[in-house]
Design an enzyme around this catalytic site. Structure first.
Site, PDB file in Angstrom:
ATOM      1  N   GLU A 124       0.806  -1.218   0.000  1.00 41.07           N
ATOM      2  CA  GLU A 124       0.000   0.000   0.000  1.00 41.07           C
ATOM      3  C   GLU A 124       0.840   1.269   0.000  1.00 41.07           C
ATOM      4  O   GLU A 124       0.421   2.296  -0.548  1.00 41.07           O
ATOM      5  CB  GLU A 124      -0.978   0.003   1.187  1.00 41.07           C
ATOM      6  CG  GLU A 124      -2.243  -0.818   0.959  1.00 41.07           C
ATOM      7  CD  GLU A 124      -2.104  -2.265   1.383  1.00 41.07           C
ATOM      8  OE1 GLU A 124      -1.079  -2.602   2.014  1.00 41.07           O
ATOM      9  OE2 GLU A 124      -3.015  -3.076   1.089  1.00 41.07           O
ATOM     10  N   HIS A 180     -11.787  -4.796   8.796  1.00 38.11           N
ATOM     11  CA  HIS A 180     -12.231  -4.737   7.401  1.00 38.11           C
ATOM     12  C   HIS A 180     -13.628  -4.135   7.275  1.00 38.11           C
ATOM     13  O   HIS A 180     -14.330  -4.395   6.305  1.00 38.11           O
ATOM     14  CB  HIS A 180     -12.242  -6.147   6.766  1.00 38.11           C
ATOM     15  CG  HIS A 180     -10.886  -6.687   6.464  1.00 38.11           C
ATOM     16  ND1 HIS A 180     -10.001  -7.048   7.441  1.00 38.11           N
ATOM     17  CD2 HIS A 180     -10.252  -6.934   5.283  1.00 38.11           C
ATOM     18  CE1 HIS A 180      -8.884  -7.499   6.881  1.00 38.11           C
ATOM     19  NE2 HIS A 180      -9.008  -7.438   5.573  1.00 38.11           N
TER      20      HIS A 180
END
Lengths: 346, 326
Positions: B60, B129
């Site tokens: 990321e 999440h």
């Protein structure tokens, strides 16, 4: 000017043509650049002692050859990405001394008119695409610039400078892998000055050469250079740029060097063992290069003329900075957004 | 006019902009060959080719940094971070880089990029999440922050984000991907910084964002049918720039303010709006503003607990009704 067929110190004997590939003009340019960085950095330190440099500063005294060799081998349009220790790399791209010192002094004549400060020197017109003060952040950013070149078929390379400490942060490893897999025209330059900040890099790193010994993990060549010899740097830089421009992908180059001052202005560097600084000063990059010029038959008065001229220019820049006003207050809210302002609501 | 899912609207929105401008490139984990883990990007690789639609590694930091470097030097990248929770591993770019480079460089550097991400709860994925993290981004100067609630807004706001010269964080809601809505044919381009009154009303203003918009609308219908209360529902859509005028204009008519927020309570986006209302519209208010939020908790995975923490239509009805009758 007569040339002596001598091999310069640090160069490998027996390789024909090795000494002639750089040429007098480029050597004089590189000498001038190293002297300019040395004198500007020394001036920055002096101005700090006079309380005229605000905030922090991270000097590259002793590391001049790395910045010089890599910048000298660049073409116009190539992009530099620097860290907070970025004065040298900024000057090496041809940014006027006054604009750099002005930013350190946070005056209106500074590169960013005082809005960025010493750690964020940026001059897009010279290809200096920013100096980044979060360790490792600019390696992925350089990858993105290189991706743009690859995608658009532009022939520029992105060159990303960082210290040995950066090799232990995640962004280093993500960027190296990413650049290698995408075969990006980006050059990663580790200036290994032996200290991550205050701690010796060897005490916190699993391998001897923090960058080069990791190169194999990314399918890259292991390259360790003498960072005190601008010619060595220049040759390696040229080879890496050529490879990148030809579509050969990234390079990771570790340059062994040493900073004469502490990590930042607050650091007297008392953690260094006795004699270490003196030993490195015997291999001072400017001394090495001055001897090199003389070996190549360049007259003493030519060399001294460069030194005097740089000194005069640093003095002039200093005086201009001292006379420069602070920036206007309307800068406070300018350029947050692309419309030039800072409005986050209607 | 066609009915489209929110999921397919993402694909169409990206495709619309890539077809328009060759400088628009798109990359993210599993977005190219696999078409995205939420199947929001199916077919883009085939349509635009492997140079413009790319699969990076699970990195990321590299994704965000590369997007920035590409944007600085002339591309208009759209980067995907699969789950917005992962912003935490690349937050340097969000907090320190995207929105500050222009300012620090005194206007020399630009950063015209879009980061798309799957935000929000409802999938029983647990605490790492499922979060709504739009408030993480709202607090950072230099960014723009958008969160559409309908397929049409997905396309229009994505187009506006791609065409915007500033860095835009684009929150898609995972629980909205399967929802459907009418979408006009042809190019759709919306405007950042505009809230939308999605249900006019006289008795109260209810502000909602993304997945909370359909819940606020459902609540407003129940309030009308069961309690005779006529609530105005505003889809805030854009947290930065914030359309304060639409919000305060509504407040001047209804005199009551409710926010419905999926982000956890502390420093949620509604807190800022309530603060603005207190500063600038205090005498328009006939009662205290009320924030209906997810409590200040990590999100649980199991359905019965996750359903308890998110604001529901019934909770909104209850809170609005009690407040208005007090």
């Amino acid at each position: 000017m007569a040339r002596k067929p001598a091999h310069a110190p640090g160069e490998t004997a027996g390789q024909p043509g090795l000494n002639d590939d750089i040429g007098e003009k480029m050597r004089l340019t590189m000498y001038r650049m190293q002297v300019e960085i040395r004198q500007s950095e020394q001036r920055a330190y002096d101005l700090f002692l006079q309380n005229l440099v605000k905030g922090t500063s991270h000097l590259s005294l002793g590391q001049e050859a790395v910045a010089t060799g890599f910048a000298a081998a660049m073409k116009p349009g190539d992009l530099s990405f620097c860290t907070y220790r970025g004065h040298a790399h900024t000057l090496a791209r041809g940014v006027p001394i006054e604009r750099v010192l002005g930013e350190l002094m946070q005056r209106d004549n500074g590169l960013m008119r005082g809005k960025g400060g010493s750690m964020h020197l940026t001059s897009v017109e010279h290809g200096v695409m920013g100096s980044y003060a979060i360790v490792g952040a600019h390696l992925p950013i350089a990858c993105g610039a290189a991706w743009r070149a690859q995608y658009k078929g532009d022939k520029d390379v992105s060159v990303c400078f960082f210290g040995d400490g950066t090799t232990n942060i995640g962004a280093f490893h993500e960027a190296l892998n990413f650049a290698a897999v995408w075969k990006l025209p980006v050059i990663f330059v580790c200036e290994n000055n032996l200290y991550m900040e205050y701690t010796p890099i060897g005490e916190v790193t699993s391998v001897e050469h923090p960058a080069a010994d990791r190169a194999a993990s990314y399918g890259l060549e292991r390259i360790v250079l003498d960072g005190q010899d601008a010619d060595t740097i220049y040759r390696a830089a040229r080879a890496a740029y050529d490879k990148a421009r030809a579509g050969g992908g990234p390079s990771l180059i570790e340059c062994m060097t040493y900073r004469y001052s502490g990590h930042s202005r607050a650091d007297p560097a008392k953690y260094r063992p006795d004699g270490e600084l003196d030993a490195w000063k015997k291999r001072d990059p400017i001394k090495i290069y001055r001897d090199r010029l003389i070996q190549f038959g360049i007259a003493e008065n030519v060399i001294a003329g460069i030194e005097t001229d740089v000194n005069r220019r640093v003095d002039e820049a200093t005086e201009k900075c001292k006379a420069a006003p602070p920036p206007s207050l309307d800068l406070l809210t300018s350029d947050v957004y692309a419309d030039g302002g800072w409005a986050w609501r209607n | 006019m066609a009915e489209l899912t929110y999921r397919d609207a993402v694909t169409r929105g990206i495709a619309q902009e890539m077809a328009r401008d060759p400088d628009v490139v798109f990359f993210g984990e599993d977005v190219a060959k696999a078409g995205g883990v939420f199947k929001t990007t199916v077919g883009l690789l085939e349509q635009f080719g492997p140079l413009r639609v790319r699969d990076p590694p699970i990195s990321e930091l590299a994704i965000m940094g590369a997007a920035m470097g590409a944007a600085m030097t002339g591309l208009k990248p759209i980067a995907e971070i699969m789950f917005s929770d992962f912003f935490a591993v690349c937050f340097d770019y969000i907090a320190n880089e995207f929105g500050k480079s222009r300012y620090m460089s005194n206007g020399q550097l630009k950063c015209p990029l879009v980061v798309r991400t799957g935000n929000g709860a409802g999938s029983r994925f647990g605490a790492q999440h499922s979060q709504s993290v739009e408030n993480w981004c709202m607090m950072i100067p230099g960014l723009k922050v958008v969160a559409p609630s309908t397929p049409r807004d997905v396309i229009g706001l994505l187009a506006a984000a791609v065409r915007d010269p500033d860095p835009v964080i684009f929150f898609e809601h995972k629980s909205l991907y399967a929802t459907k809505g009418e979408v006009p044919d042809g190019e759709i381009v919306d405007q950042l910084g505009t809230a939308k009154i999605v249900r006019p009303g006289r008795d109260a203003t209810i502000l909602a964002l993304a997945f909370m918009v359909p819940r606020a609308l459902e609540a407003a219908e129940k309030l009308k049918a069961e309690h005779g209360l006529d609530c105005e529902v505003i889809d805030v859509r854009s947290l930065v720039p914030l359309d304060t005028q639409t919000i305060l204009g509504s407040l001047a008519r209804t005199h009551r303010l409710f926010t419905v927020e999926e982000n956890p309570r502390l420093c949620g986006w509604g807190a800022e709006i309530v603060s603005i209302a207190a500063d600038e519209a205090f005498y328009d208010l006939d009662g205290p503003p009320v924030r209906i939020t997810t409590p200040h908790l990590p999100l649980p995975a199991t359905d019965i607990l996750e359903d308890m923490v998110l604001p529901t239509a019934d909770r909104i009805v209850d809170r609005v009704r009690r407040s208005l009758s007090a």
